[in-house]
Design a protein around this motif. Structure first.
Motif, PDB file in Angstrom:
ATOM      1  N   LYS A   3       0.834  -1.203   0.000  1.00  0.00           N
ATOM      2  CA  LYS A   3       0.000   0.000   0.000  1.00  0.00           C
ATOM      3  C   LYS A   3       0.866   1.249   0.000  1.00  0.00           C
ATOM      4  O   LYS A   3       0.547   2.224  -0.675  1.00  0.00           O
ATOM      5  N   LEU A   6       1.903   1.813  -3.412  1.00  0.00           N
ATOM      6  CA  LEU A   6       0.798   2.367  -4.218  1.00  0.00           C
ATOM      7  C   LEU A   6       0.672   3.874  -4.003  1.00  0.00           C
ATOM      8  O   LEU A   6       0.466   4.638  -4.943  1.00  0.00           O
ATOM      9  N   ASN A 219     -10.303  18.383   0.720  1.00  0.00           N
ATOM     10  CA  ASN A 219     -11.118  17.587  -0.195  1.00  0.00           C
ATOM     11  C   ASN A 219     -11.969  16.576   0.543  1.00  0.00           C
ATOM     12  O   ASN A 219     -12.817  15.944  -0.054  1.00  0.00           O
ATOM     13  N   ARG A 220     -11.608  16.325   1.781  1.00  0.00           N
ATOM     14  CA  ARG A 220     -12.271  15.303   2.590  1.00  0.00           C
ATOM     15  C   ARG A 220     -12.003  13.894   2.063  1.00  0.00           C
ATOM     16  O   ARG A 220     -12.734  12.972   2.375  1.00  0.00           O
ATOM     17  N   VAL A 221     -10.959  13.764   1.263  1.00  0.00           N
ATOM     18  CA  VAL A 221     -10.673  12.429   0.744  1.00  0.00           C
ATOM     19  C   VAL A 221      -9.884  11.648   1.795  1.00  0.00           C
ATOM     20  O   VAL A 221      -9.777  10.440   1.758  1.00  0.00           O
ATOM     21  N   MET A 225      -9.305   7.612   2.623  1.00  0.00           N
ATOM     22  CA  MET A 225      -7.979   7.007   2.523  1.00  0.00           C
ATOM     23  C   MET A 225      -7.595   6.250   3.789  1.00  0.00           C
ATOM     24  O   MET A 225      -7.145   5.112   3.722  1.00  0.00           O
ATOM     25  N   SER A 227      -9.352   4.936   5.928  1.00  0.00           N
ATOM     26  CA  SER A 227     -10.114   3.730   6.240  1.00  0.00           C
ATOM     27  C   SER A 227      -9.522   2.547   5.471  1.00  0.00           C
ATOM     28  O   SER A 227      -9.930   1.417   5.654  1.00  0.00           O
ATOM     29  N   SER A 228      -8.543   2.828   4.606  1.00  0.00           N
ATOM     30  CA  SER A 228      -7.873   1.745   3.876  1.00  0.00           C
ATOM     31  C   SER A 228      -6.415   1.577   4.296  1.00  0.00           C
ATOM     32  O   SER A 228      -5.888   0.475   4.274  1.00  0.00           O
ATOM     33  N   VAL A 229      -5.756   2.690   4.620  1.00  0.00           N
ATOM     34  CA  VAL A 229      -4.339   2.606   5.002  1.00  0.00           C
ATOM     35  C   VAL A 229      -4.109   3.364   6.299  1.00  0.00           C
ATOM     36  O   VAL A 229      -4.865   4.277   6.637  1.00  0.00           O
ATOM     37  N   ARG A 230      -3.041   2.972   6.992  1.00  0.00           N
ATOM     38  CA  ARG A 230      -2.652   3.689   8.202  1.00  0.00           C
ATOM     39  C   ARG A 230      -2.271   5.121   7.837  1.00  0.00           C
ATOM     40  O   ARG A 230      -1.617   5.342   6.808  1.00  0.00           O
TER      41      ARG A 230
ATOM     42  N   THR B  50     -13.795   0.963  12.068  1.00  0.00           N
ATOM     43  CA  THR B  50     -12.998   0.958  10.837  1.00  0.00           C
ATOM     44  C   THR B  50     -11.498   1.036  11.127  1.00  0.00           C
ATOM     45  O   THR B  50     -10.703   1.218  10.198  1.00  0.00           O
ATOM     46  N   LEU B  69      -5.780  -4.962  11.966  1.00  0.00           N
ATOM     47  CA  LEU B  69      -5.547  -4.053  10.834  1.00  0.00           C
ATOM     48  C   LEU B  69      -5.822  -4.681   9.469  1.00  0.00           C
ATOM     49  O   LEU B  69      -5.809  -3.987   8.459  1.00  0.00           O
ATOM     50  N   PRO B  72     -10.010  -3.800   7.788  1.00  0.00           N
ATOM     51  CA  PRO B  72     -10.535  -2.748   6.909  1.00  0.00           C
ATOM     52  C   PRO B  72     -10.685  -3.195   5.452  1.00  0.00           C
ATOM     53  O   PRO B  72     -11.508  -2.658   4.726  1.00  0.00           O
ATOM     54  N   GLU B  73      -9.907  -4.182   5.029  1.00  0.00           N
ATOM     55  CA  GLU B  73     -10.049  -4.658   3.648  1.00  0.00           C
ATOM     56  C   GLU B  73     -11.394  -5.322   3.417  1.00  0.00           C
ATOM     57  O   GLU B  73     -11.828  -5.466   2.287  1.00  0.00           O
ATOM     58  N   TYR B  77     -16.282   1.719   3.801  1.00  0.00           N
ATOM     59  CA  TYR B  77     -16.713   2.831   4.647  1.00  0.00           C
ATOM     60  C   TYR B  77     -16.951   4.075   3.801  1.00  0.00           C
ATOM     61  O   TYR B  77     -16.075   4.527   3.081  1.00  0.00           O
ATOM     62  N   LEU B  84     -13.088  13.003  -3.076  1.00  0.00           N
ATOM     63  CA  LEU B  84     -12.253  12.252  -4.008  1.00  0.00           C
ATOM     64  C   LEU B  84     -11.147  13.182  -4.490  1.00  0.00           C
ATOM     65  O   LEU B  84     -11.229  14.391  -4.314  1.00  0.00           O
ATOM     66  N   GLU B  92      -9.037   5.771 -12.806  1.00  0.00           N
ATOM     67  CA  GLU B  92      -7.786   5.795 -12.016  1.00  0.00           C
ATOM     68  C   GLU B  92      -8.094   5.814 -10.525  1.00  0.00           C
ATOM     69  O   GLU B  92      -7.521   5.069  -9.738  1.00  0.00           O
ATOM     70  N   GLN B  93      -8.991   6.717 -10.182  1.00  0.00           N
ATOM     71  CA  GLN B  93      -9.369   6.930  -8.788  1.00  0.00           C
ATOM     72  C   GLN B  93      -9.911   5.638  -8.163  1.00  0.00           C
ATOM     73  O   GLN B  93      -9.482   5.213  -7.102  1.00  0.00           O
ATOM     74  N   TYR B  96      -7.255   2.970  -7.849  1.00  0.00           N
ATOM     75  CA  TYR B  96      -6.354   3.278  -6.725  1.00  0.00           C
ATOM     76  C   TYR B  96      -6.991   2.860  -5.396  1.00  0.00           C
ATOM     77  O   TYR B  96      -6.386   2.138  -4.604  1.00  0.00           O
ATOM     78  N   LEU B  97      -8.250   3.291  -5.191  1.00  0.00           N
ATOM     79  CA  LEU B  97      -8.902   2.979  -3.922  1.00  0.00           C
ATOM     80  C   LEU B  97      -9.141   1.472  -3.782  1.00  0.00           C
ATOM     81  O   LEU B  97      -8.991   0.908  -2.707  1.00  0.00           O
ATOM     82  N   ARG B  99      -7.320  -0.903  -5.107  1.00  0.00           N
ATOM     83  CA  ARG B  99      -6.046  -1.577  -4.859  1.00  0.00           C
ATOM     84  C   ARG B  99      -5.599  -1.359  -3.425  1.00  0.00           C
ATOM     85  O   ARG B  99      -4.977  -2.235  -2.817  1.00  0.00           O
ATOM     86  N   LEU B 100      -5.920  -0.194  -2.864  1.00  0.00           N
ATOM     87  CA  LEU B 100      -5.590   0.035  -1.452  1.00  0.00           C
ATOM     88  C   LEU B 100      -6.415  -0.884  -0.559  1.00  0.00           C
ATOM     89  O   LEU B 100      -6.054  -1.136   0.584  1.00  0.00           O
ATOM     90  N   LYS B 101      -7.547  -1.349  -1.082  1.00  0.00           N
ATOM     91  CA  LYS B 101      -8.356  -2.314  -0.323  1.00  0.00           C
ATOM     92  C   LYS B 101      -7.921  -3.744  -0.603  1.00  0.00           C
ATOM     93  O   LYS B 101      -8.594  -4.698  -0.218  1.00  0.00           O
TER      94      LYS B 101
END
Lengths: 444, 300
Positions: A3, A6, A219-221, A225, A227-230, B50, B69, B72-73, B77, B84, B92-93, B96-97, B99-101
């Motif tokens: 991650k 990525l 952006n509130r993104v 984020m 919630s997927s990565v530390r 989460t 940990l 979360p995958e 949420y 975004l 792409e977006q 990316y999200l 793949r992070l999952k």
């Protein structure tokens, strides 16, 4: 780790693919090259106005000989000043130079007169004074029956050659380290260049990291984020990604700038540096100039690149990580108002700017205690130490500086990570220093 | 088997307790509503689930395992504060999200393709987020939440800012996912939305869970014996003296009686006196009513 990779990839690609990045990366060297050419032209500009000057040599000291120079065309006249002025319509000239005879062969001061409607510029009057001074000197030598060669021999060029107290003859490598008179000039130039480059890198890229953190928050993104990565990975990914962008830019510039500069020289047919050198050393004999150039080359070769380049890279990474992580932490604490960022970034920009000034001072006196301690203190060392490297500071100082810088980098990443993970979730208002302190010490 | 077990969870912030000894069990495949006013602690609780933050005390189990940990995958949420990357393209977006999952590149591409198709937006792949309207962005955001086929999806105010058409669309997608076995947590302060979607609810106020259970049972528990009659004819005023009349107009009367049996008695007496009953129903309280009742009860 996947991650993190990525995130680094995205942060890197998003920036590198931007039109603005491509433009600045490619155009900046062009702009610099253009600037160099323009500066060269400005320095080599001698005025395009040629002047015809009539000389009335009342004491016949010049023996009717004076070489045209500096856009001045000289001719001698036997007429008097009044005659010349009266017959102005017939004879064309721009000015009349009247050289009265010397009152006394040993007089040290002599005044000559220039009659004209237009004043001479500073360079022009300097040039005429110099030419006439040399001529009067020759005249005095002849009158006093002196041997000009012997006189020349009276002038001794003195060079101060610094030598180490203890020379290690056993090691041939160190023989090359023997400092010469040019060492300090070249070291200062190289050091200044490295220190300034470091300052730019730390500042520009650090700010870039901060803006990126703020953008994600605004952006509130960011909550999506994390919630997927530390949060720590997100921050590190950003720091490394933006750092890689900076590195890419430096590498491209390192290749492009010399290329474009030499290309420009080929096209314009002159060496801008040479022009500047010529101007700066008008009185240096061309042979001296060649010798100097050769000396500079040997000096550059003698510089311990094997030490400087790796050290520069270490200080680049260390300094960048220290400041970029702190900028990331601060960025996370800034609310939705960009204008508020000033107050929070001040504690970071002050040491960077301070380091730049210390760096300039260190170039003049590289071994002053201020320079030494600043090059060891981790918040200054990334800028000050590269500037000192070319002066060959003692090994213990370099090692101590690197060790402290690495420790500081780890500490800053750790502390910023703690600010970041809380800061990014605080929407709306900016954090106060008191709050940031609490975020640092609180457990998650 | 529970998808989520929350046991006595406490989360304190500097000045206040955000989550105060909350416990609940969530059955796999159910839809659970987190209900409560703004600032009640819903988002704090979600952030613990989460793994964005950690509880000060208590325990959370996901799918039978203590929360860790890797979970979360398996969670999707949709935060209340969502967004975004504006400059990125939709494809792409989402890649990316996804793949992070933990999705592989080809898996991500396939899933995103399917989702975009189901929303009828396959041609958006190369559009930049900033070129999309807010409603369109919300669709992309929703896809990003569910693209990795999570076992549990947590939606924090999912319909805020959505127009009725998109609200309906997202609702139907939530139902579809739920039918396929996905558990859903739906957090909102809009009580009426919960009644429509959720089977179970947890009512949260000031960090505490003040009510927890099946919507139908809670309503049953908090009902007030209020009945509505629609009728034709005249009701003998004597009959109405025996009960509390809440409302009476144009052939409709709402009354409050001490027990359900008394409503029957009233209806029988009305019919005996020649009144025609066209409609009779017990009026159950809305969750809003129950919430207000619970909160004032506590304060009182």
């Amino acid at each position: 780790m996947d991650k993190l990779w990525l995130i680094i990839r995205r942060e890197y690609l998003v920036r590198v693919k931007k039109k603005s990045f491509i433009l600045t990366t490619l155009l900046a060297p062009l702009a610099i090259a253009l600037l160099m050419v323009v500066v060269g032209l400005i320095f080599s500009y001698q005025g395009d106005e040629s002047k015809e000057i009539v000389i009335i040599d009342q004491g016949n000291m010049l023996e009717k000989r004076l070489k045209d120079e500096h856009n001045f065309y000289f001719r001698f006249s036997d007429r008097t000043l009044e005659e010349l002025i009266d017959n102005r319509s017939q004879e064309s000239f721009d000015g009349i130079l009247v050289i009265p005879p010397l009152r006394d062969i040993v007089s040290k001061k002599h005044t000559i007169f220039y009659y004209s409607d237009t004043n001479l510029d500073l360079d022009g009057s300097d040039a005429i004074q110099r030419l006439i001074r040399d001529k009067i000197r020759d005249f005095k030598i002849r009158e006093m029956n002196l041997d000009s060669e012997q006189l020349d021999n009276l002038n001794t060029q003195v060079t101060l050659d610094p030598e180490p107290l203890v020379r290690d003859d056993s090691d041939e490598e160190t023989a090359g380290d023997n400092p010469s008179p040019f060492t300090s000039v070249i070291a200062a130039g190289l050091g200044g260049l490295m220190g300034f480059a470091m300052y730019m890198i730390v500042f520009i890229n650090g700010m870039m990291v901060m803006r990126s953190v703020m953008e994600e928050k605004m952006n509130r993104v960011v909550e999506v984020m994390i919630s997927s990565v530390r949060p720590f990975y997100l921050m590190m990914g950003k720091i490394i990604g933006v750092g890689a962008v900076g590195l890419t830019q430096i590498i491209i510039w390192a290749i492009l700038i010399p290329l474009i500069a030499s290309g420009a020289n080929l096209i314009f047919g002159f060496d801008t540096q040479q022009v500047m050198l010529d101007e700066a050393s008008a009185e240096i004999h061309p042979d001296d100039l060649e010798m100097m150039a050769a000396q500079v080359m040997t000096e550059l070769k003698a510089i311990n690149w094997w030490l400087i380049v790796p050290c520069f890279i270490i200080f680049f990474f260390g300094g960048y990580i220290v400041y970029a992580s702190l900028f990331a932490g601060i960025g996370s604490a800034i609310g939705d108002d960009l204008a508020e960022s000033q107050a929070l970034t001040l504690p970071l920009t002050i040491p960077v700017i301070l380091a730049l000034y210390i760096m300039f001072a260190a170039l003049r006196v590289p071994n002053s205690s201020m320079a030494v301690w600043a090059s060891i203190f981790p918040f200054f060392s990334p800028i000050v130490m590269p500037a000192r490297l070319a002066f060959g500071p003692p090994a213990w100082q370099i090692i101590l500086s690197i060790v402290l810088l690495i420790a500081a980098a780890i500490f800053c990443v750790w502390i910023s990570g703690r600010i970041y993970r809380t800061g990014i979730l605080m929407y709306g208002k900016k954090g106060t220093f008191k709050e940031i302190w609490k975020w640092m010490i609180s457990k998650q | 088997m529970s998808i989520l077990e929350v046991k006595d969870v406490v989360k304190k912030y500097q000045n206040h307790i955000a989550v105060d000894h909350v416990s609940f069990d969530m059955a796999r495949g159910s839809i659970l509503g987190f209900l409560g006013p703004n600032g009640a602690g819903k988002t704090s609780l979600i952030r613990i689930i989460t793994t964005i933050t950690q509880a000060d005390s208590g325990a959370v189990f996901f799918d039978g395992e203590p929360l860790n940990l890797s979970h979360p995958e398996r969670i999707g949420y949709l935060p209340e504060e969502r967004g975004l990357y504006k400059k990125m393209k939709v494809g792409e977006q989402l890649t990316y999200l996804a793949r992070l999952k933990g999705l592989k590149p080809d898996e991500a591409k396939r899933e995103i393709g399917n989702w975009l198709e189901s929303f009828g937006i396959s041609d958006w792949w190369n559009k930049k987020i900033e070129e999309l309207s807010k409603g369109m962005q919300q669709k992309v955001q929703f896809v990003s939440t569910v693209v990795h086929r999570p076992k549990l999806i947590i939606l924090d105010e999912p319909f805020s800012g959505l127009d009725p058409i998109n609200t309906k669309l997202i609702k139907s997608q939530i139902r579809m996912l739920n039918d396929e076995g996905t558990s859903v947590i739906f957090s909102t302060h809009r009580m009426e939305q919960v009644e429509e979607i959720c089977e179970h609810i947890i009512l949260i106020n000031n960090g505490k869970s003040i009510l927890n259970g099946q919507v139908a049972r809670i309503k049953e528990l908090y009902k007030d014996h209020i009945f509505r009659f629609k009728y034709e004819g005249d009701i003998d005023p004597y009959l109405l003296d025996q009960v509390e009349v809440r409302e009476k107009q144009n052939g409709t009367i709402v009354v409050h009686v001490p027990t359900t049996g008394e409503a029957n008695t009233l209806m029988k007496a009305m019919m005996d006196r020649g009144v025609v009953i066209k409609h009779f129903e017990e009026m159950l309280p809305t969750l809003n009513d129950i919430f207000i009742k619970k909160v004032t009860e506590k304060d009182g």
